[in-house]
Design a protein around this motif. Structure first.
Motif, short mmCIF file in Angstrom:
data_model
loop_
_atom_site.label_atom_id
_atom_site.label_comp_id
_atom_site.label_asym_id
_atom_site.label_seq_id
_atom_site.Cartn_x
_atom_site.Cartn_y
_atom_site.Cartn_z
N ALA A 84 -17.33 11.41 1.89
CA ALA A 84 -16.92 12.79 2.15
C ALA A 84 -15.72 13.17 1.28
CB ALA A 84 -16.59 12.97 3.64
N ILE A 85 -14.79 12.25 1.11
CA ILE A 85 -13.61 12.54 0.30
C ILE A 85 -14.01 12.83 -1.15
CG2 ILE A 85 -11.55 11.49 -0.73
CD1 ILE A 85 -11.17 10.01 1.99
N LEU A 111 0.84 -1.20 0.00
CA LEU A 111 0.00 0.00 0.00
C LEU A 111 0.87 1.25 0.00
CD1 LEU A 111 -2.90 -0.98 2.43
CD2 LEU A 111 -3.16 -0.24 0.06
N GLU A 158 -16.47 8.36 5.43
CA GLU A 158 -15.29 9.14 5.08
C GLU A 158 -15.01 9.08 3.58
OE1 GLU A 158 -10.71 9.71 6.57
OE2 GLU A 158 -11.90 8.15 7.50
N ILE A 194 -8.82 -1.44 -0.14
CA ILE A 194 -7.36 -1.45 0.11
C ILE A 194 -6.71 -2.77 -0.25
CG2 ILE A 194 -7.30 0.29 1.95
CD1 ILE A 194 -7.26 -2.11 3.94
N ASP A 250 -11.04 1.41 3.28
CA ASP A 250 -10.86 0.31 4.24
C ASP A 250 -12.23 -0.27 4.58
OD1 ASP A 250 -10.55 -1.31 6.45
OD2 ASP A 250 -9.03 -0.08 7.42
N SER A 292 -9.24 -3.84 6.90
CA SER A 292 -7.98 -4.01 7.64
C SER A 292 -8.16 -4.99 8.80
CB SER A 292 -7.45 -2.67 8.13
OG SER A 292 -8.39 -2.04 8.98
N ALA A 325 -3.46 -0.50 11.18
CA ALA A 325 -4.33 -1.67 11.36
C ALA A 325 -3.90 -2.81 10.45
CB ALA A 325 -5.78 -1.29 11.10
N VAL A 326 -3.56 -2.48 9.21
CA VAL A 326 -3.11 -3.51 8.28
C VAL A 326 -1.80 -4.12 8.79
CG1 VAL A 326 -2.23 -3.96 5.96
CG2 VAL A 326 -4.25 -2.51 6.27
N SER A 374 -6.60 8.97 9.04
CA SER A 374 -7.11 7.73 8.48
C SER A 374 -6.00 6.95 7.80
CB SER A 374 -8.23 8.00 7.50
OG SER A 374 -9.37 8.38 8.21
N ARG A 375 -5.15 7.68 7.07
CA ARG A 375 -4.04 7.00 6.40
C ARG A 375 -3.23 6.21 7.42
NH1 ARG A 375 1.38 7.49 5.89
NH2 ARG A 375 2.25 6.78 3.89
N TRP A 402 -7.17 8.23 1.79
CA TRP A 402 -7.45 7.04 2.59
C TRP A 402 -8.77 7.23 3.32
CZ3 TRP A 402 -3.58 3.11 2.90
CH2 TRP A 402 -2.38 3.45 2.25
N ALA A 403 -9.66 6.27 3.21
CA ALA A 403 -10.94 6.35 3.89
C ALA A 403 -11.09 5.17 4.83
CB ALA A 403 -12.08 6.35 2.87
N ALA A 404 -11.19 5.45 6.13
CA ALA A 404 -11.34 4.38 7.10
C ALA A 404 -12.75 3.79 7.05
CB ALA A 404 -11.02 4.88 8.50
N ASN A 450 -4.01 5.37 10.49
CA ASN A 450 -4.78 4.33 11.18
C ASN A 450 -4.97 3.09 10.32
OD1 ASN A 450 -4.98 6.04 13.31
ND2 ASN A 450 -7.08 6.73 12.83
N VAL A 451 -5.31 3.31 9.07
CA VAL A 451 -5.53 2.16 8.18
C VAL A 451 -4.23 1.38 8.03
CG1 VAL A 451 -6.05 1.44 5.82
CG2 VAL A 451 -7.45 3.21 6.93
N LEU A 452 -3.14 2.10 7.75
CA LEU A 452 -1.86 1.40 7.57
C LEU A 452 -1.45 0.68 8.85
CD1 LEU A 452 0.21 3.85 5.35
CD2 LEU A 452 -0.40 1.47 4.84
N MET A 491 -7.77 13.57 7.26
CA MET A 491 -7.69 12.34 6.48
C MET A 491 -6.31 11.69 6.62
SD MET A 491 -10.76 12.62 4.67
CE MET A 491 -11.93 13.94 4.76
#
Ligand code: SF4
Lengths: 476, 229
Positions: free
Chosen positions: A93-94, A68, A90, A241, A302, A306, B11-12, B4-5, A84-86, B7-9, B1
């Motif tokens: 919104a993006i 990634l 989100e 993702i 995401d 994840s 979590a992965v 989120s980047r 990146w959208a969790a 957090n997502v990374l 945002m």
């Protein structure tokens, strides 16, 4: 979409009570299955290619954070933007933000299951952005305020008469314009062409993202995907993702198994690889690329993925959304996609929905399978869906979420099965009773409380002699 | 945002580290794809390319030399009454000099250049909407699947192979690769060449309405590949 999962059985009843729907779904799935089978029979290397495709997906998921980051850096190097959208909120919104930033009023959209998942269209409408679906099937779904019932062929639940009626009502089509499928497609083409030429922004899905090159690949047969990503000045690609592959060579492998498994094509008509926005020369003059979007955005979604990485369900992230497991599934063939009540129906959905959104919401889906293994047989990346369905069923029991009809039956069975004398008497009784209920050896319906259960199932009467009796007989 | 980047990374990364390796996974990349044994001689490749593309209802014209290729292009235009074409710039068209030949024959060659700004762009696209034929070259072609690989770039617009209902691509027989994998390994930097690489495998099609095959739903429904040599 948020159909209440509590009504799963009502939806199944409805589907089964609709012979026209069942016939449409059966025709479509059997057509696609035989297309797939023929394509695979003609491709002697399919088995090694599938092994390799699986190895690529498994490796990517095992190092997903690494790939990634690489993907993000590669897109940025080409002048594209990565968001990146969790969550789905989100993500919406993006996209709304990107639209605002570029003063976008109208959007043309290619087929994207992720956009259904995050409920993008209502979000854009709320923000005053007009969205036009451009895949023929998705356009019909949008006109009819419906939902896709298959991840590759969105309207297999509709007949051409349904489409004709819709075009007459919504597009004021003449009888001649809806006389047959080619004329209806031509009408849709004329309407959609206008949209393409004036749209400010195109939104596509992403079948694959290539980490090494920062490319997004989408595959379409109609060419709407190319229009969406080439004509408007802004392109936004939405991707889960997990959709990453390491290299272009890997992409080549995936494309070869995808087309064959989805529709029986060696390659989808347009295997479209986009790497960044239009490349200008220094002064925006004629030394640069002739066309293409001025702005290139990738939204990585995401929305529960994840949490699947590293779990016992991680394998579902290998999925390349070919739809072969839907076409091969005896349950899907009977009830179609809408009965699942989920964005992703069929075997893949029965694992993916609970994995993404939890068993509390989707406890019924893992039960909607006979565990026959057809999905595993056809899957181009050999995902062991039956194994994961069993894991999910175990989990359902642990959490005390098992649907009541399953719990009740199993308790009674346990009581009887652990007492040999009782078990033999029950077997004899079952054999006698089921043979009386059966026609031609098949039981089509059961009396009393079991009526609803048996309505959706046919099964053979018990054999006159039990296995134990036969075994005893052989020993003598 | 940015949160989120991260957090997502994170979590992965946690899943990747803490969880067991996904079934069938190796930390090592699985390497090059398994080889496909396909004809790689010129005649074998032309035969395969022709068979595959014609199965998909595309048309292959094999011609001996540049002069014949030019004649064939003019014939295709005449048959459709096309007096305007959307074409790649002259320097990218095959055979060399085709653009001039077309103009001499009275055909208007429209450029693929699109303005950046919204209203101008739409105006230009609308002006091109009634052009019937698009003419391009190709970066390569795939014998195994009947595909032409078209790469965008300066003077090589995407829209020439997309907007008009008819697409004519002129390629040399020397541009054929046996397979997609062979093409990719011979052109490892293809994504650097242009922002868009597309393998076109047959005319635009849909089966969305009851599985009935319809050609030309958005992209060109009439695809011609002229193979020189
Ligand atoms: S699980 Fe396998 S067969 Fe089903 S859609 Fe995904 S890749 Fe295709």
């Amino acid at each position: 979409m948020s159909t209440s999962p509590a009504t799963f059985y009502e939806r199944v009843d409805k589907a089964i009570g609709n012979p026209a729907l069942q016939a449409a779904v059966r025709n479509a799935t059997s057509r696609m299955s035989s297309g797939r089978d023929a394509a695979i029979a003609a491709f002697p290397e399919m088995d090694v290619m599938r092994d390799h495709a699986r190895a690529i997906r498994a490796h990517t998921i095992a190092r997903l954070d690494h790939y990634l980051r690489e993907f993000e850096a590669s897109v940025q190097r080409r002048g594209g933007h990565v968001h990146w959208a969790a969550t789905s909120e989100e993500a919406v919104a993006i996209v709304v933000d990107i639209a605002r930033q570029h003063g976008v009023k109208t959007v043309v959209k290619g087929k994207s299951m992720v956009s259904e998942e995050i409920e993008l269209n209502p979000g854009l409408a709320l923000a005053g952005v007009e969205v036009l679906e451009t895949d023929l099937g998705e356009y019909i779904v949008q006109l009819d305020d419906d939902h896709p019932s298959h991840i590759v062929m969105p309207i297999i639940h509709k007949s051409r008469h349904d489409v004709a009626r819709l075009f007459r009502a919504k597009l004021q089509a003449t009888d001649d314009e809806v006389a047959d499928a080619p004329r209806m497609a031509a009408l849709a083409r004329r309407v959609l062409r206008k949209g393409f030429l004036q749209a400010d922004m195109g939104i596509s899905g992403g079948n694959f993202g290539v980490a090494a090159t920062g490319s997004v690949c989408i595959t379409t047969n109609e060419g709407n995907g190319r229009m969406t990503t080439s004509l408007p000045r802004v392109h936004v690609a939405l991707m889960g993702i997990e959709r990453i592959v390491p290299t272009l060579d890997d992409l080549g492998v995936m494309l070869q198994v995808l087309g064959r498994s989805a529709t029986g094509q060696k390659l989808t008509v347009y295997s479209n690889v986009m790497s960044g926005p239009r490349r200008h020369d220094r002064n925006g003059g004629r030394e640069g690329e002739s066309d293409g979007p001025e702005h290139f955005h990738v939204v990585l979604v995401d929305n529960g993925r994840s949490a699947i990485v590293g779990s016992e369900l991680a394998e579902i992230l290998y999925c390349i959304r070919c739809g072969a497991c839907l076409n091969s599934c005896p349950v899907y063939q009977q009830i179609g996609g809408h009965a699942y009540g989920s964005i992703y129906p069929g075997p893949v959905g029965a694992v993916l929905m609970p994995a993404l959104q939890g068993l509390h919401t989707w406890r019924d889906l893992p039960q909607a399978s006979s565990l026959c293994g057809a999905c595993r047989e056809v899957c181009p990346v050999r995902i062991d869906i039956p194994r994961m369905l069993l894991e999910l069923r175990d989990k359902t029991t642990e959490l005390g979420l098992t649907p009541i009809w399953v719990t009740f039956g199993l308790t009674v069975f346990r009581q009887i099965a652990t007492r040999p004398a009782l078990f033999r008497r029950a077997q004899a009784l079952a054999s006698w009773a089921t043979r009386r209920l059966a026609t031609d050896g098949w039981i089509k319906s059961l009396p009393g409380h079991m009526a609803r259960w048996s309505k959706k199932r046919d099964f053979p009467a018990f054999a006159p002699k039990t296995f134990q009796q036969l075994w005893e007989g052989r020993k003598r | 945002m940015t949160d989120s980047r991260d957090n997502v990374l994170a979590a992965v990364a946690r899943g990747v580290r803490v969880g067991s390796l996904p079934p069938g996974a190796s930390l090592e990349h699985p390497g090059a794809p398994p080889p496909l044994i396909r004809p790689s001689d010129r005649e074998g490749m032309i035969a395969s390319f022709t068979r595959e593309l014609e199965k998909l209802m595309g048309t292959v014209h094999r011609v001996a030399d540049d002069a014949q290729a030019q004649t064939r292009v003019l014939e295709l235009l005449d048959a459709r009454g096309a007096r305007r074409v959307l074409a790649w710039d002259d320097e990218w068209l095959r055979p060399a000099g085709l653009g001039q030949v077309l103009r001499t024959a009275g055909v208007v060659t429209e450029s693929c250049w699109l303005p950046q700004e919204g209203a101008d762009r739409t105006a230009r696209l609308k002006a091109l909407d009634d052009v019937v034929v698009g003419i391009t070259g190709a970066h390569g072609a795939l014998a195994d699947t009947g595909s032409v690989v078209v790469v965008s770039g300066p003077g090589r617009g995407r829209i020439a192979s997309l907007l008009p209902p008819v697409h004519v691509a002129v390629i040399g027989a020397d541009q054929l690769s046996p397979t997609l994998a062979a093409f990719l390994s011979a052109n490892p930097g293809v994504a650097d060449v242009g922002s868009n690489v597309v393998a076109i495998t047959g005319p635009s099609r849909t089966g969305d309405i009851e599985g009935t095959l319809v050609l030309g739903v958005h992209g060109p429904g009439d695809l011609h590949v002229i193979v020189i040599g």
